[in-house]
Design an enzyme around this catalytic site. Structure first.
Site, PDB file in Angstrom:
ATOM      1  N   TYR A 198       0.825  -1.208   0.000  1.00 53.10           N
ATOM      2  CA  TYR A 198       0.000   0.000   0.000  1.00 53.10           C
ATOM      3  C   TYR A 198       0.856   1.255   0.000  1.00 53.10           C
ATOM      4  CZ  TYR A 198       0.998   0.996   4.942  1.00 53.10           C
ATOM      5  OH  TYR A 198       1.626   1.324   6.112  1.00 53.10           O
ATOM      6  N   ARG A 256       7.706   3.958  -5.217  1.00 51.21           N
ATOM      7  CA  ARG A 256       7.893   3.017  -4.104  1.00 51.21           C
ATOM      8  C   ARG A 256       6.843   1.907  -4.155  1.00 51.21           C
ATOM      9  NH1 ARG A 256       7.964   5.365   1.922  1.00 51.21           N
ATOM     10  NH2 ARG A 256       5.711   5.454   1.526  1.00 51.21           N
ATOM     11  N   ARG A 261      -8.299 -20.052  -0.872  1.00 52.20           N
ATOM     12  CA  ARG A 261      -7.134 -19.881  -0.008  1.00 52.20           C
ATOM     13  C   ARG A 261      -6.060 -20.943  -0.238  1.00 52.20           C
ATOM     14  NH1 ARG A 261      -4.976 -21.162   4.882  1.00 52.20           N
ATOM     15  NH2 ARG A 261      -4.004 -19.434   6.021  1.00 52.20           N
ATOM     16  N   HIS A 291      -1.493 -20.810   0.121  1.00 50.06           N
ATOM     17  CA  HIS A 291      -0.326 -19.935   0.257  1.00 50.06           C
ATOM     18  C   HIS A 291       0.377 -19.677  -1.075  1.00 50.06           C
ATOM     19  CE1 HIS A 291      -0.991 -20.969   4.409  1.00 50.06           C
ATOM     20  NE2 HIS A 291      -0.019 -20.155   4.812  1.00 50.06           N
ATOM     21  N   LYS A 295       6.467  -1.907   1.826  1.00 48.75           N
ATOM     22  CA  LYS A 295       5.285  -1.315   2.465  1.00 48.75           C
ATOM     23  C   LYS A 295       4.139  -2.324   2.389  1.00 48.75           C
ATOM     24  CE  LYS A 295       3.361   3.322   3.140  1.00 48.75           C
ATOM     25  NZ  LYS A 295       3.426   3.258   4.589  1.00 48.75           N
ATOM     26  N   GLU A 307      12.748   2.671  13.674  1.00 48.33           N
ATOM     27  CA  GLU A 307      11.831   3.714  13.193  1.00 48.33           C
ATOM     28  C   GLU A 307      10.606   3.726  14.091  1.00 48.33           C
ATOM     29  OE1 GLU A 307      10.291   2.754   9.259  1.00 48.33           O
ATOM     30  OE2 GLU A 307      10.143   0.631   9.770  1.00 48.33           O
ATOM     31  N   LEU A 312      11.282   1.399   6.711  1.00 51.02           N
ATOM     32  CA  LEU A 312      10.689   1.854   5.459  1.00 51.02           C
ATOM     33  C   LEU A 312      11.386   3.171   5.110  1.00 51.02           C
ATOM     34  CD1 LEU A 312       8.346   1.305   3.393  1.00 51.02           C
ATOM     35  CD2 LEU A 312       7.201   3.216   4.525  1.00 51.02           C
TER      36      LEU A 312
HETATM   37  N1  DCS Z   1       7.976   3.817   8.547  1.00 52.47           N
HETATM   38  C1  DCS Z   1       6.834   3.128   8.586  1.00 52.47           C
HETATM   39  C2  DCS Z   1       6.822   1.790   9.259  1.00 52.47           C
HETATM   40  C3  DCS Z   1       5.658   3.656   8.034  1.00 52.47           C
HETATM   41  O1  DCS Z   1       4.520   2.959   8.072  1.00 52.47           O
HETATM   42  C4  DCS Z   1       5.706   4.943   7.426  1.00 52.47           C
HETATM   43  C5  DCS Z   1       4.503   5.580   6.813  1.00 52.47           C
HETATM   44  C6  DCS Z   1       6.925   5.636   7.422  1.00 52.47           C
HETATM   45  C7  DCS Z   1       8.050   5.024   7.967  1.00 52.47           C
HETATM   46  C8  DCS Z   1       7.053   6.998   6.816  1.00 52.47           C
HETATM   47  O2  DCS Z   1       6.962   6.938   5.417  1.00 52.47           O
HETATM   48  P1  DCS Z   1       6.406   8.137   4.560  1.00 52.47           P
HETATM   49  O3  DCS Z   1       7.207   9.335   4.939  1.00 52.47           O
HETATM   50  O4  DCS Z   1       6.655   7.711   3.159  1.00 52.47           O
HETATM   51  O5  DCS Z   1       4.971   8.318   4.905  1.00 52.47           O
HETATM   52  N2  DCS Z   1       3.264   5.054   7.104  1.00 52.47           N
HETATM   53  C9  DCS Z   1       2.073   5.517   6.420  1.00 52.47           C
HETATM   54  C10 DCS Z   1       0.891   4.989   7.109  1.00 52.47           C
HETATM   55  O6  DCS Z   1       0.672   3.838   7.302  1.00 52.47           O
HETATM   56  N3  DCS Z   1       0.123   6.010   7.440  1.00 52.47           N
HETATM   57  O7  DCS Z   1       0.668   7.212   7.131  1.00 52.47           O
HETATM   58  C11 DCS Z   1       1.885   7.002   6.450  1.00 52.47           C
END
Ligand code: DCS
Length: 283
Positions: free
Chosen positions: A32, A51, A99, A101, A146, A178, A202
């Site tokens: 996503y 991305r 379903r 895998h 993501k 993070e 990420l």
């Molecule tokens: N790290 C993780 C685990 C994230 O889920 C996100 C964004 C980021 C870093 C920051 O990435 P961006 O700067 O590209 O947004 N998560 C999205 C979410 O799930 N909701 O808002 C942003």
């Protein structure tokens, strides 16, 4: 009426029927993106779409549209909903099939969907800062993807929420990776530190914007991980994401960071970040 993206069309929400055999639903088998929209304009859409395709490739999912077509659909989604300031969410799953895998055959098309949400910029957080808490990073080792699998993030965010905190700062054996849905930065003696963009985080699109802003305002950057102990000694801590932008962290697990107010470099980064977005209005 709200409109959604459904494969290659924009449709009224009511028209959408999700198949219970969708692999996104059963396995979290998909990816996503969340893209910020300022006054009807998509922000860093190019980077998000790139991305999205990169994540898809990493899970061996072929998106059946060109990037141009996806850009067009995202614009249509914003327009159909008459979105001002907020964000759009979109995802693609490996399709709906009984379903199993093992990947389905090529006859099973991926399912693309998306929606738009009006959401003002969290200016109170920008001004006052937020609280955070340290949580063990129990996620898998491909956090660069993501993925729709967000259980590790969901559990961490819930824990933070229950402690009255805005974000969970994740760490592996004391080394900060993070946030549960964000990137984390520390500033010490005029140097900005953040975890390198490898498989453990990420690579945030906002992160890239912030690193650019840092260069522009003369704030040296070291893409080096720091520990939870070091975090508490930082002059400033920041959390960033598409929706959080540049949000100061003023307290972690009851320990006040710096002066307990958004720091000077953080302020400068916020001002510089504002010059990048389609409107400088702090709406
Ligand atoms: N790290 C993780 C685990 C994230 O889920 C996100 C964004 C980021 C870093 C920051 O990435 P961006 O700067 O590209 O947004 N998560 C999205 C979410 O799930 N909701 O808002 C942003």
């Amino acid at each position: 009426m709200a409109y959604s993206l459904w494969n290659d069309r924009i449709v009224a929400d009511e028209e959408i029927v999700v198949n219970k055999e969708d692999r996104g639903y059963q396995f979290g088998d998909g990816i996503y993106e969340v893209v910020k929209v300022y006054n009807g304009e998509l922000f860093t859409a190019e980077e998000h779409v790139d991305r999205f395709y990169a994540s898809a490739e990493k899970i061996r999912l072929t998106i059946p549209y060109t990037k141009d077509k996806l850009h067009q659909l995202l614009h249509e989604l914003v327009e159909a909903n008459n979105l001002g300031t907020g964000h759009i969410y979109f995802q693609i799953t490996r399709g709906a099939t009984p379903r199993n895998h093992i990947f389905p055959g090529l006859d099973v098309p991926p399912v693309l969907s998306g929606s738009a949400k009006e959401n003002p910029r969290p200016v109170a957080n920008f001004e006052s800062g937020v609280k955070a808490t340290f949580v063990d990073d129990i996620r898998w080792l491909r956090c660069d993807i993501k993925s729709l699998n967000l259980l590790g993030a969901v559990l961490a965010k819930q824990e933070a929420h229950e402690k009255g905190c805005y974000e969970a700062i994740l760490h592996r054996d004391g080394t900060i990776t993070e946030g549960s849905s964000s990137n984390i930065y520390g500033i010490k003696d005029g140097v900005l530190y953040t975890h390198p963009a490898n498989n453990l985080i990420l690579n945030g699109i906002t992160r890239a914007v912030i690193l650019k802003c840092a260069a522009e305002i003369g704030l040296p950057v070291k893409e080096e991980a720091f520990t939870t102990t070091e975090a508490l000694e930082m002059d400033e801590l920041i959390v960033s994401s598409t929706t959080s932008e540049v949000t100061p962290i003023i307290e972690v697990d009851g320990t006040v960071i710096g002066s307990g107010q958004p720091g000077e470099w953080t302020r400068k980064l916020q001002v510089q970040f504002d010059t990048k977005i389609p409107t400088g209005i702090r709406s």
